[in-house]
Design a protein around this motif. Structure first.
Motif, PDB file in Angstrom:
ATOM      1  N   ARG A   1     -18.655 -79.702 -18.682  1.00 28.34           N
ATOM      2  CA  ARG A   1     -19.449 -80.394 -19.686  1.00 28.34           C
ATOM      3  C   ARG A   1     -20.337 -79.392 -20.397  1.00 28.34           C
ATOM      4  O   ARG A   1     -20.526 -78.266 -19.926  1.00 28.34           O
ATOM      5  N   VAL A   2     -20.872 -79.820 -21.523  1.00 27.98           N
ATOM      6  CA  VAL A   2     -21.713 -78.932 -22.323  1.00 27.98           C
ATOM      7  C   VAL A   2     -23.105 -78.869 -21.705  1.00 27.98           C
ATOM      8  O   VAL A   2     -23.771 -79.889 -21.530  1.00 27.98           O
ATOM      9  N   VAL A   3     -23.538 -77.667 -21.372  1.00 25.19           N
ATOM     10  CA  VAL A   3     -24.849 -77.432 -20.772  1.00 25.19           C
ATOM     11  C   VAL A   3     -25.583 -76.387 -21.605  1.00 25.19           C
ATOM     12  O   VAL A   3     -25.001 -75.370 -21.992  1.00 25.19           O
ATOM     13  N   ILE A   4     -26.855 -76.657 -21.900  1.00 21.00           N
ATOM     14  CA  ILE A   4     -27.668 -75.643 -22.579  1.00 21.00           C
ATOM     15  C   ILE A   4     -28.085 -74.614 -21.532  1.00 21.00           C
ATOM     16  O   ILE A   4     -28.795 -74.949 -20.568  1.00 21.00           O
ATOM     17  N   PRO A   5     -27.667 -73.358 -21.670  1.00 21.57           N
ATOM     18  CA  PRO A   5     -28.004 -72.355 -20.648  1.00 21.57           C
ATOM     19  C   PRO A   5     -29.458 -71.923 -20.763  1.00 21.57           C
ATOM     20  O   PRO A   5     -30.074 -72.029 -21.824  1.00 21.57           O
TER      21      PRO A   5
ATOM     22  N   ASN B   1     -19.970 -72.772 -27.899  1.00 23.19           N
ATOM     23  CA  ASN B   1     -18.535 -72.632 -27.692  1.00 23.19           C
ATOM     24  C   ASN B   1     -18.245 -71.394 -26.850  1.00 23.19           C
ATOM     25  O   ASN B   1     -17.415 -71.423 -25.938  1.00 23.19           O
ATOM     26  N   ARG B   2     -18.942 -70.304 -27.141  1.00 24.46           N
ATOM     27  CA  ARG B   2     -18.775 -69.079 -26.345  1.00 24.46           C
ATOM     28  C   ARG B   2     -19.187 -69.326 -24.889  1.00 24.46           C
ATOM     29  O   ARG B   2     -18.553 -68.835 -23.957  1.00 24.46           O
ATOM     30  N   VAL B   3     -20.280 -70.088 -24.700  1.00 20.83           N
ATOM     31  CA  VAL B   3     -20.754 -70.390 -23.347  1.00 20.83           C
ATOM     32  C   VAL B   3     -19.760 -71.297 -22.633  1.00 20.83           C
ATOM     33  O   VAL B   3     -19.342 -71.028 -21.496  1.00 20.83           O
ATOM     34  N   TYR B   4     -19.370 -72.387 -23.292  1.00 25.46           N
ATOM     35  CA  TYR B   4     -18.517 -73.410 -22.675  1.00 25.46           C
ATOM     36  C   TYR B   4     -17.146 -72.857 -22.288  1.00 25.46           C
ATOM     37  O   TYR B   4     -16.625 -73.153 -21.215  1.00 25.46           O
TER      38      TYR B   4
ATOM     39  N   GLU C   1     -16.467 -69.737 -21.774  1.00 30.46           N
ATOM     40  CA  GLU C   1     -16.575 -68.457 -21.072  1.00 30.46           C
ATOM     41  C   GLU C   1     -15.684 -67.423 -21.771  1.00 30.46           C
ATOM     42  O   GLU C   1     -14.931 -66.676 -21.126  1.00 30.46           O
ATOM     43  N   TRP C   2     -15.794 -67.374 -23.084  1.00 26.97           N
ATOM     44  CA  TRP C   2     -14.860 -66.637 -23.933  1.00 26.97           C
ATOM     45  C   TRP C   2     -14.723 -65.176 -23.532  1.00 26.97           C
ATOM     46  O   TRP C   2     -13.618 -64.656 -23.343  1.00 26.97           O
ATOM     47  N   TYR C   3     -15.858 -64.497 -23.411  1.00 32.27           N
ATOM     48  CA  TYR C   3     -15.796 -63.061 -23.105  1.00 32.27           C
ATOM     49  C   TYR C   3     -15.564 -62.807 -21.616  1.00 32.27           C
ATOM     50  O   TYR C   3     -14.883 -61.852 -21.250  1.00 32.27           O
ATOM     51  N   ARG C   4     -16.104 -63.643 -20.765  1.00 30.88           N
ATOM     52  CA  ARG C   4     -15.899 -63.444 -19.323  1.00 30.88           C
ATOM     53  C   ARG C   4     -14.429 -63.635 -18.959  1.00 30.88           C
ATOM     54  O   ARG C   4     -13.907 -62.958 -18.066  1.00 30.88           O
ATOM     55  N   ASN C   5     -13.751 -64.550 -19.647  1.00 33.90           N
ATOM     56  CA  ASN C   5     -12.321 -64.732 -19.415  1.00 33.90           C
ATOM     57  C   ASN C   5     -11.494 -63.539 -19.893  1.00 33.90           C
ATOM     58  O   ASN C   5     -10.313 -63.420 -19.571  1.00 33.90           O
ATOM     59  N   LYS C   6     -12.111 -62.659 -20.679  1.00 38.31           N
ATOM     60  CA  LYS C   6     -11.445 -61.438 -21.135  1.00 38.31           C
ATOM     61  C   LYS C   6     -11.866 -60.229 -20.299  1.00 38.31           C
ATOM     62  O   LYS C   6     -11.530 -59.096 -20.647  1.00 38.31           O
ATOM     63  N   GLY C   7     -12.628 -60.476 -19.246  1.00 38.43           N
ATOM     64  CA  GLY C   7     -13.007 -59.399 -18.336  1.00 38.43           C
ATOM     65  C   GLY C   7     -14.338 -58.750 -18.625  1.00 38.43           C
ATOM     66  O   GLY C   7     -14.682 -57.742 -17.996  1.00 38.43           O
ATOM     67  N   TYR C   8     -15.127 -59.321 -19.565  1.00 43.92           N
ATOM     68  CA  TYR C   8     -16.443 -58.759 -19.886  1.00 43.92           C
ATOM     69  C   TYR C   8     -17.534 -59.493 -19.107  1.00 43.92           C
ATOM     70  O   TYR C   8     -17.345 -60.636 -18.678  1.00 43.92           O
ATOM     71  N   ASP C   9     -18.696 -58.845 -18.978  1.00 47.62           N
ATOM     72  CA  ASP C   9     -19.812 -59.428 -18.224  1.00 47.62           C
ATOM     73  C   ASP C   9     -20.919 -59.951 -19.118  1.00 47.62           C
ATOM     74  O   ASP C   9     -22.085 -59.953 -18.737  1.00 47.62           O
ATOM     75  N   PHE C  10     -20.573 -60.392 -20.305  1.00 49.11           N
ATOM     76  CA  PHE C  10     -21.605 -60.903 -21.216  1.00 49.11           C
ATOM     77  C   PHE C  10     -21.131 -62.203 -21.864  1.00 49.11           C
ATOM     78  O   PHE C  10     -19.958 -62.564 -21.793  1.00 49.11           O
ATOM     79  N   THR C  11     -22.085 -62.896 -22.500  1.00 52.78           N
ATOM     80  CA  THR C  11     -21.813 -64.196 -23.119  1.00 52.78           C
ATOM     81  C   THR C  11     -21.353 -64.065 -24.556  1.00 52.78           C
ATOM     82  O   THR C  11     -20.460 -64.790 -25.010  1.00 52.78           O
ATOM     83  N   ILE C  12     -21.973 -63.135 -25.288  1.00 60.51           N
ATOM     84  CA  ILE C  12     -21.787 -63.058 -26.734  1.00 60.51           C
ATOM     85  C   ILE C  12     -22.195 -61.662 -27.179  1.00 60.51           C
ATOM     86  O   ILE C  12     -22.902 -60.945 -26.455  1.00 60.51           O
ATOM     87  N   THR C  13     -21.758 -61.245 -28.373  1.00 53.67           N
ATOM     88  CA  THR C  13     -22.116 -59.930 -28.888  1.00 53.67           C
ATOM     89  C   THR C  13     -23.058 -60.054 -30.082  1.00 53.67           C
ATOM     90  O   THR C  13     -23.267 -61.142 -30.617  1.00 53.67           O
ATOM     91  N   SER C  14     -23.598 -58.928 -30.491  1.00 54.71           N
ATOM     92  CA  SER C  14     -24.453 -58.894 -31.685  1.00 54.71           C
ATOM     93  C   SER C  14     -23.680 -58.435 -32.917  1.00 54.71           C
ATOM     94  O   SER C  14     -24.269 -58.199 -33.968  1.00 54.71           O
ATOM     95  N   SER C  15     -22.373 -58.306 -32.794  1.00 54.69           N
ATOM     96  CA  SER C  15     -21.542 -57.826 -33.895  1.00 54.69           C
ATOM     97  C   SER C  15     -21.181 -58.978 -34.830  1.00 54.69           C
ATOM     98  O   SER C  15     -20.653 -60.003 -34.386  1.00 54.69           O
ATOM     99  N   THR C  16     -21.428 -58.811 -36.129  1.00 50.42           N
ATOM    100  CA  THR C  16     -21.083 -59.853 -37.102  1.00 50.42           C
ATOM    101  C   THR C  16     -19.571 -59.997 -37.263  1.00 50.42           C
ATOM    102  O   THR C  16     -19.099 -61.010 -37.779  1.00 50.42           O
TER     103      THR C  16
END
Length: 417
Positions: A157-161, A217-220, A222-237
């Motif tokens: 479910r959608v949770v505000i982290p 959407n990135r949190v729900y 787990e977009w980057y973690r499913n790709k093997g990264y240890d972060f939620t989101i990037t600062s890259s536009t």
């Protein structure tokens, strides 16, 4: 030459407050020496200030370019830039370069200090705003991520982290730092980096909702973690939004985020928040995405927030609210607490305000009796005044969750002592 021209064009005024905290304990630092100068002419000090018992300076009235520069795409820089230097006994000095100020707006520049260890002072540089500077364009993605593959969706479910982990660079840049940032602070930072605080309220809300839905959407997923990264989101536009370490926050944007931070955008029969992509709509065109400048123009024409969003994302886009908010002691009771209110929720707020008052001296302590009296109202007003909320003395939705957030931060200070 640019700085001279900028100073000649600064015909309007904006307001700036500096807040100084110790980074490790998040405790306000009183008696810090603050100097403010024009960026580009840092030796010419405009103001010298001392922080009060809450780690705040007085609010400064400073020059800015004309308001109209931020209301239309413009070759002229719409904001002035200031350099803020902070020195305090027992801490390393910090200098923030490029703190932005817009016409008619109030800005808060927070400065976090590290304990003195003999190193050189920290230098925080705030780069150009995304609507004025040059940044990579967004790489298009599907707005709804596939859910059929095992392990693709981690959350049910959608949770505000409470926090997001921001990778300050492209996903593959292993040299970029990761920052733990409170969710609301992250959204405020991105919104201040992506749009102008001078825009109409409906446009600000539409853009903040798009930013929050994209982030969730990135949190729900787990977009980057499913790709093997240890972060939620990037600062890259190119991949996400622009988040800028150490940047200032505008009050008009901060207030909206505090009001709607649990919301996101959804479509019928789709569980996940929609990956709401957008572009500036001036230098870059993005059909089927929201245009930032276009949203501002629609708001000028009287469009509401939802009308703006549906203009770009379609009529089946809806505003939804998350089922759970992480990192808080207690959820919103569903009604305002005001004079005459009583019960456990009032008692809880009184207890929390008293804990907060141990750190922030301008907040008076109250008698913990579970009855919302004038003494409690005075403490709520002091809290609202200190943390930039509308001063009503009523514990409404934004005030409730702000008290929860500050209480959690303050109790963690106590744990560290």
């Amino acid at each position: 030459m640019k700085n001279l021209r900028m100073q000649q064009e600064m015909t309007d005024r904006g307001r700036l407050e500096i807040r100084v905290n110790a980074r490790i304990q998040a405790r306000p630092v009183s008696g810090a020496r603050v100097t403010v100068s024009y960026t580009g002419d840092p030796q010419n000090v405009i103001e010298e200030l001392i922080t009060d018992g809450d780690g705040r300076t007085e609010t400064l009235d400073l020059a800015t370019p004309p308001l109209e520069y931020s209301l239309e795409p413009n070759v002229n820089q719409p904001y002035s830039e200031y350099t803020v230097k902070v020195e305090a006994e027992g801490y390393e000095p910090v200098e923030v370069t490029g703190s932005e100020l817009l016409s008619g707006e109030q800005s808060v520049q927070q400065v976090d200090l590290e304990p003195a260890e003999g190193a050189a002072f920290a230098d925080v540089t705030i780069p150009d705003h995304t609507l004025f500077g040059e940044y990579p364009t967004k790489i298009p993605e599907s707005e709804i991520k596939p859910t059929g593959e095992s392990g693709e969706i981690v959350l049910s479910r959608v949770v505000i982290p409470e926090y997001v982990v921001v990778h300050d660079g492209a996903p593959t840049d292993s040299t970029a730092r990761d920052y733990y940032v409170r969710y609301r602070d992250y959204i405020k930072n991105v919104a201040c980096s992506e749009i102008y605080a001078t825009w109409p309220d409906a446009a600000i809300r539409a853009n903040i909702l798009a930013i929050m839905s994209f982030t969730l959407n990135r949190v729900y997923t787990e977009w980057y973690r499913n790709k093997g990264y240890d972060f939620t989101i990037t600062s890259s536009t190119a991949y996400d939004h622009k988040w800028i370490y150490g940047r200032n926050i505008f009050d008009s944007i901060s207030l909206v985020v505090d009001e709607i931070f649990a919301d996101y955008l959804s479509r019928p029969n789709v569980k996940q928040p929609i990956l709401t992509q957008y572009c500036d709509g001036n230098r870059v065109s993005c059909p089927n995405w929201m245009s930032q400048w276009g949203s501002k123009n629609l708001a000028d024409q009287g469009y509401s927030t939802i009308q703006i969003l549906r203009n770009y994302y379609g009529d089946n886009m809806y505003i939804n609210t998350a089922e759970e908010i992480s990192g808080i002691p207690s959820s919103w009771p569903g009604y305002d607490l005001t004079i005459g209110s009583s019960g456990n929720k009032v008692l809880q707020i009184q207890e929390q305000l008293n804990v907060i008052a141990e750190v922030y001296s301008s907040i008076p302590t109250v008698y913990e009796n579970g009855y919302f009296d004038e003494e409690t109202q005075d403490a709520v007003e002091a809290f609202q005044r200190l943390f930039g909320l509308p001063v009503s003395g009523i514990v409404d939705y934004p005030t409730w969750y702000k008290i929860q957030s500050i209480y959690v931060a303050v109790t963690r200070i106590a744990e560290l002592q």
